[in-house]
Design a protein around this motif. Structure first.
Motif, PDB file in Angstrom:
ATOM      1  N   ALA A  80      -0.062   7.302   5.197  1.00  0.00           N
ATOM      2  CA  ALA A  80       1.216   7.556   4.532  1.00  0.00           C
ATOM      3  C   ALA A  80       1.048   7.593   3.019  1.00  0.00           C
ATOM      4  O   ALA A  80       1.572   8.473   2.341  1.00  0.00           O
ATOM      5  CB  ALA A  80       2.236   6.484   4.932  1.00  0.00           C
ATOM      6  N   LEU A  81       0.288   6.630   2.477  1.00  0.00           N
ATOM      7  CA  LEU A  81       0.107   6.577   1.024  1.00  0.00           C
ATOM      8  C   LEU A  81      -0.647   7.788   0.512  1.00  0.00           C
ATOM      9  O   LEU A  81      -0.279   8.361  -0.524  1.00  0.00           O
ATOM     10  CB  LEU A  81      -0.637   5.295   0.652  1.00  0.00           C
ATOM     11  CG  LEU A  81      -0.895   5.086  -0.839  1.00  0.00           C
ATOM     12  CD1 LEU A  81       0.414   5.037  -1.620  1.00  0.00           C
ATOM     13  CD2 LEU A  81      -1.701   3.808  -1.078  1.00  0.00           C
ATOM     14  N   LEU A  82      -1.677   8.221   1.210  1.00  0.00           N
ATOM     15  CA  LEU A  82      -2.441   9.386   0.779  1.00  0.00           C
ATOM     16  C   LEU A  82      -1.564  10.629   0.723  1.00  0.00           C
ATOM     17  O   LEU A  82      -1.619  11.412  -0.234  1.00  0.00           O
ATOM     18  CB  LEU A  82      -3.629   9.613   1.717  1.00  0.00           C
ATOM     19  CG  LEU A  82      -4.530  10.817   1.394  1.00  0.00           C
ATOM     20  CD1 LEU A  82      -5.084  10.729  -0.020  1.00  0.00           C
ATOM     21  CD2 LEU A  82      -5.658  10.920   2.415  1.00  0.00           C
ATOM     22  N   LEU A 123       5.769   4.974  -9.782  1.00  0.00           N
ATOM     23  CA  LEU A 123       6.759   4.261  -8.975  1.00  0.00           C
ATOM     24  C   LEU A 123       6.361   4.221  -7.508  1.00  0.00           C
ATOM     25  O   LEU A 123       6.666   3.253  -6.801  1.00  0.00           O
ATOM     26  CB  LEU A 123       8.133   4.917  -9.119  1.00  0.00           C
ATOM     27  CG  LEU A 123       8.916   4.608 -10.393  1.00  0.00           C
ATOM     28  CD1 LEU A 123      10.194   5.439 -10.437  1.00  0.00           C
ATOM     29  CD2 LEU A 123       9.255   3.120 -10.475  1.00  0.00           C
ATOM     30  N   GLN A 124       5.681   5.282  -7.037  1.00  0.00           N
ATOM     31  CA  GLN A 124       5.275   5.313  -5.633  1.00  0.00           C
ATOM     32  C   GLN A 124       4.394   4.123  -5.287  1.00  0.00           C
ATOM     33  O   GLN A 124       4.552   3.472  -4.244  1.00  0.00           O
ATOM     34  CB  GLN A 124       4.532   6.609  -5.330  1.00  0.00           C
ATOM     35  CG  GLN A 124       4.121   6.763  -3.884  1.00  0.00           C
ATOM     36  CD  GLN A 124       5.309   6.786  -2.964  1.00  0.00           C
ATOM     37  OE1 GLN A 124       5.987   7.799  -2.865  1.00  0.00           O
ATOM     38  NE2 GLN A 124       5.577   5.691  -2.286  1.00  0.00           N
ATOM     39  N   MET A 125       3.456   3.818  -6.191  1.00  0.00           N
ATOM     40  CA  MET A 125       2.613   2.649  -5.964  1.00  0.00           C
ATOM     41  C   MET A 125       3.419   1.355  -6.098  1.00  0.00           C
ATOM     42  O   MET A 125       3.263   0.417  -5.303  1.00  0.00           O
ATOM     43  CB  MET A 125       1.449   2.650  -6.964  1.00  0.00           C
ATOM     44  CG  MET A 125       0.471   3.791  -6.775  1.00  0.00           C
ATOM     45  SD  MET A 125      -0.443   3.679  -5.210  1.00  0.00           S
ATOM     46  CE  MET A 125      -1.449   2.223  -5.513  1.00  0.00           C
ATOM     47  N   LEU A 126       4.289   1.302  -7.105  1.00  0.00           N
ATOM     48  CA  LEU A 126       5.046   0.078  -7.356  1.00  0.00           C
ATOM     49  C   LEU A 126       5.936  -0.295  -6.173  1.00  0.00           C
ATOM     50  O   LEU A 126       5.960  -1.458  -5.740  1.00  0.00           O
ATOM     51  CB  LEU A 126       5.888   0.231  -8.622  1.00  0.00           C
ATOM     52  CG  LEU A 126       6.832  -0.930  -8.941  1.00  0.00           C
ATOM     53  CD1 LEU A 126       6.043  -2.213  -9.166  1.00  0.00           C
ATOM     54  CD2 LEU A 126       7.696  -0.602 -10.144  1.00  0.00           C
ATOM     55  N   VAL A 127       6.690   0.670  -5.634  1.00  0.00           N
ATOM     56  CA  VAL A 127       7.633   0.330  -4.566  1.00  0.00           C
ATOM     57  C   VAL A 127       6.900  -0.147  -3.314  1.00  0.00           C
ATOM     58  O   VAL A 127       7.446  -0.948  -2.538  1.00  0.00           O
ATOM     59  CB  VAL A 127       8.564   1.517  -4.228  1.00  0.00           C
ATOM     60  CG1 VAL A 127       9.399   1.912  -5.435  1.00  0.00           C
ATOM     61  CG2 VAL A 127       7.779   2.712  -3.702  1.00  0.00           C
ATOM     62  N   ILE A 146      12.940   7.818  -3.119  1.00  0.00           N
ATOM     63  CA  ILE A 146      11.972   6.774  -2.757  1.00  0.00           C
ATOM     64  C   ILE A 146      12.474   5.394  -3.185  1.00  0.00           C
ATOM     65  O   ILE A 146      12.201   4.397  -2.507  1.00  0.00           O
ATOM     66  CB  ILE A 146      10.564   7.056  -3.321  1.00  0.00           C
ATOM     67  CG1 ILE A 146      10.538   6.969  -4.846  1.00  0.00           C
ATOM     68  CG2 ILE A 146      10.028   8.381  -2.829  1.00  0.00           C
ATOM     69  CD1 ILE A 146       9.123   6.975  -5.402  1.00  0.00           C
ATOM     70  N   VAL A 147      13.213   5.339  -4.287  1.00  0.00           N
ATOM     71  CA  VAL A 147      13.784   4.050  -4.698  1.00  0.00           C
ATOM     72  C   VAL A 147      14.836   3.602  -3.684  1.00  0.00           C
ATOM     73  O   VAL A 147      14.868   2.440  -3.254  1.00  0.00           O
ATOM     74  CB  VAL A 147      14.365   4.145  -6.116  1.00  0.00           C
ATOM     75  CG1 VAL A 147      15.145   2.877  -6.459  1.00  0.00           C
ATOM     76  CG2 VAL A 147      13.256   4.376  -7.140  1.00  0.00           C
TER      77      VAL A 147
END
Length: 559
Positions: free
Chosen positions: A140-142, A213-217, A403-404
């Motif tokens: 999912a992250l990739l 932000l993608q990494m942070l959330v 995403i937020v």
């Protein structure tokens, strides 16, 4: 009486506040072009590694001869659309793997970068949709990092595209090439005056904020989920994970003997998760320190737990957090201490190859510049300009908001409107980050599949060995790959009962294809053992029969 403020004064002060706020946001969303280049190389390399690792089980996981033939895929996942499901033949799937590998290589070297990023993202989504049972958080992250890469000038530095732009002699050719590439952002052309120039400005766009932000959330939501777990808050979680032998390998097989160290690791990881907002709030070297702590923890995961590529994907995701001061310091260190001659030779060779590709592009046949073609080119350019704002700003803003909201919804603090949910599901960007949360894995699990052969003997058809229900000396070694472990774990889940018969059907067919004596019936068991991480005593042990299957019957698809 105090004199009232004039409208002009209020407007001036408001403008000053807006400027300061904008500058603060820009400073925190800024990504150095060299970081984007390293990020691009990392993504391309990860895609190639992912394809190579998946190819070890290509037939088992992605063809009609495997655990999820297309008739089962279409029945159980009716809304799934996958290019990899157009054919169930191994050669067809292997061909798509090869195409995806070639596109990933183009991404890694920065050739037609935006197009290569978009195509890589789509091919990855198609591949993941072909068998959802083998997916993990790293997948999912990739996919999400690739999505944000589409909106970023990943080819601005250290790329064939940068060399092509530098080598282009005709500005009109540049415009046509940019249009063919999907149009590089203004930032790409402004920050890349030459392939290796050291003074490129940082890029601060909505997309650069989005990838950060993608990494942070991911960490914030995972931290909130861990709050609900007693073992994480009590400092025992990592100790329990390290005694789960089907996860651990390398150092993980030995570190369980140090419970005090594991308790400290638990508290450090939880503290980092709740300190993760500093990844956005801080800048420069301070941000680099926080990012490096996360990178160190993920490298620790990589040498203790077999969780496929997830730790490495996370490390690549942190590259954009290293801002310009760090890259400038690294450049000075390389100039002073590094292998300058070797680096210069490598750079010269890369630029030579890039110029060769540029010359091939330039020598390719092009239409005669008629009035009609000139008008078409003008129309394309005008359309590109009109679409630039939509592509570079509106779409990233839309997904930043989604995403937020999705992250807030996953922890019970918000809700995504139904249309937004549909969009997130379509592009596979739902923010569900419950890795080892709220409680970590606490049991060692393994599988046994006794099969009765035609001659009356019994064999474990999953491992091609004698049948034994005892705990293996090294449980991790009983799984061919981490994806097989993920698949079997999902088969055990109560939501996936259909897949138990699919697995048994595959085991029957695979055994009969590779052995002289056919198997008649197969029974699949999942066994587990829970031990105390502090004294090694067995707290619980049991076995669970997943399915009993008649190999001579028709393909069974439970309703």
């Amino acid at each position: 009486m105090p004199r009232s403020l004039s409208v002009a004064t209020v407007r001036s002060r408001f403008s000053a506040v807006v400027r300061r706020l904008s500058a603060a946001v820009a400073a925190r969303s800024a990504v150095d072009p060299r970081a984007l280049a390293a990020f691009r190389i990392g993504l391309g390399t990860l895609l190639i590694a992912d394809l190579l690792r998946r190819s070890r089980s290509l037939t088992a996981f992605y063809t009609d001869a495997g655990v999820l033939p297309r008739r089962a895929l279409f029945a159980d996942y009716s809304g799934t659309y996958s290019l990899h499901a157009l054919s169930g033949e191994p050669w067809a799937v292997a061909s798509l793997f090869a195409v995806a590998g070639a596109v990933a290589l183009a991404l890694a070297v920065g050739y037609r970068t935006r197009l290569a990023t978009a195509v890589s993202w789509l091919l990855l989504l198609f591949l993941q949709a072909r068998n959802p049972m083998v997916l993990n958080a790293g997948d999912a992250l990739l996919a999400m990092l690739l999505f944000w890469g589409v909106f970023l000038p990943l080819g601005a530095r250290w790329s064939v595209d940068a060399i092509r732009r530098a080598a282009a002699a005709n500005p009109e050719d540049d415009a046509i090439a940019d249009a063919a590439d999907g149009v590089e952002d203004d930032a790409a052309s402004e920050t890349a005056p030459s392939p290796g120039g050291p003074h490129a400005a940082a890029i601060a766009t909505v997309a650069s904020l989005g990838v950060l932000l993608q990494m942070l959330v991911m960490y914030v939501t995972n931290g909130v989920h861990k709050l609900e777990g007693d073992l994480w808050m009590g400092g025992e979680a990592v100790a329990y994970v390290m005694q789960a032998d089907h996860f651990t390998y390398l150092l993980g097989d030995h570190i369980a003997a140090f419970p005090t160290l594991l308790r400290a690791a638990t508290y450090v990881w939880v503290a980092l998760l709740f300190a993760s907002p500093l990844l956005i709030l801080s800048t420069g070297y301070s941000r680099a320190v926080v990012a490096s702590l996360f990178v160190g923890m993920h490298l620790g995961m990589a040498v203790t737990m077999r969780i496929d590529l997830f730790p490495v994907i996370a490390v690549v995701g942190f590259i954009p957090f290293y801002q310009t001061p760090v890259w400038d310091a690294a450049a000075r260190a390389v100039d002073r201490f590094g292998p300058t001659e070797a680096l210069d030779r490598w750079r010269a060779g890369f630029e030579s190859a890039g110029r060769a590709i540029a010359s091939l592009d330039a020598s390719a046949p092009r239409p005669t510049p008629t009035d009609r073609l000139a008008g078409l080119t003008d129309g394309v350019t005008a359309g590109v300009e009109r679409g630039r704002l939509l592509f570079s700003t509106v779409i990233p803003v839309f997904f930043v908001v989604l995403i937020v909201l999705s992250s807030a919804q996953s922890v019970g603090y918000g809700e995504v409107p139904d249309p937004g949910e549909e969009v997130l599901e379509t592009v596979e960007m739902d923010q569900h980050w419950q890795m080892f949360a709220p409680e970590p894995v606490r049991t060692t699990r393994w599988f046994v599949a006794p099969g009765v052969l035609e001659n009356g003997s019994e064999r474990d058809v999953l491992h091609d060995g004698d049948v034994s229900m005892d705990r293996p000396p090294d449980v991790d070694a009983t799984y061919p790959t981490a994806r097989w472990r993920k698949y079997l774990s999902n088969v055990y889940s109560g939501d996936n009962e259909n897949h138990r018969s699919y697995l048994a059907n595959y085991l029957c067919a695979e055994w009969n294809r590779t052995h002289a004596t056919d198997v008649e019936t197969v029974t699949v068991y999942q066994l587990y053992e829970r031990t105390d991480p502090y004294n090694g005593s067995v707290r619980a042990a049991n076995e669970f029969e997943l399915v009993e299957y008649d190999c001579s019957g028709e393909f069974v698809q439970n309703e």
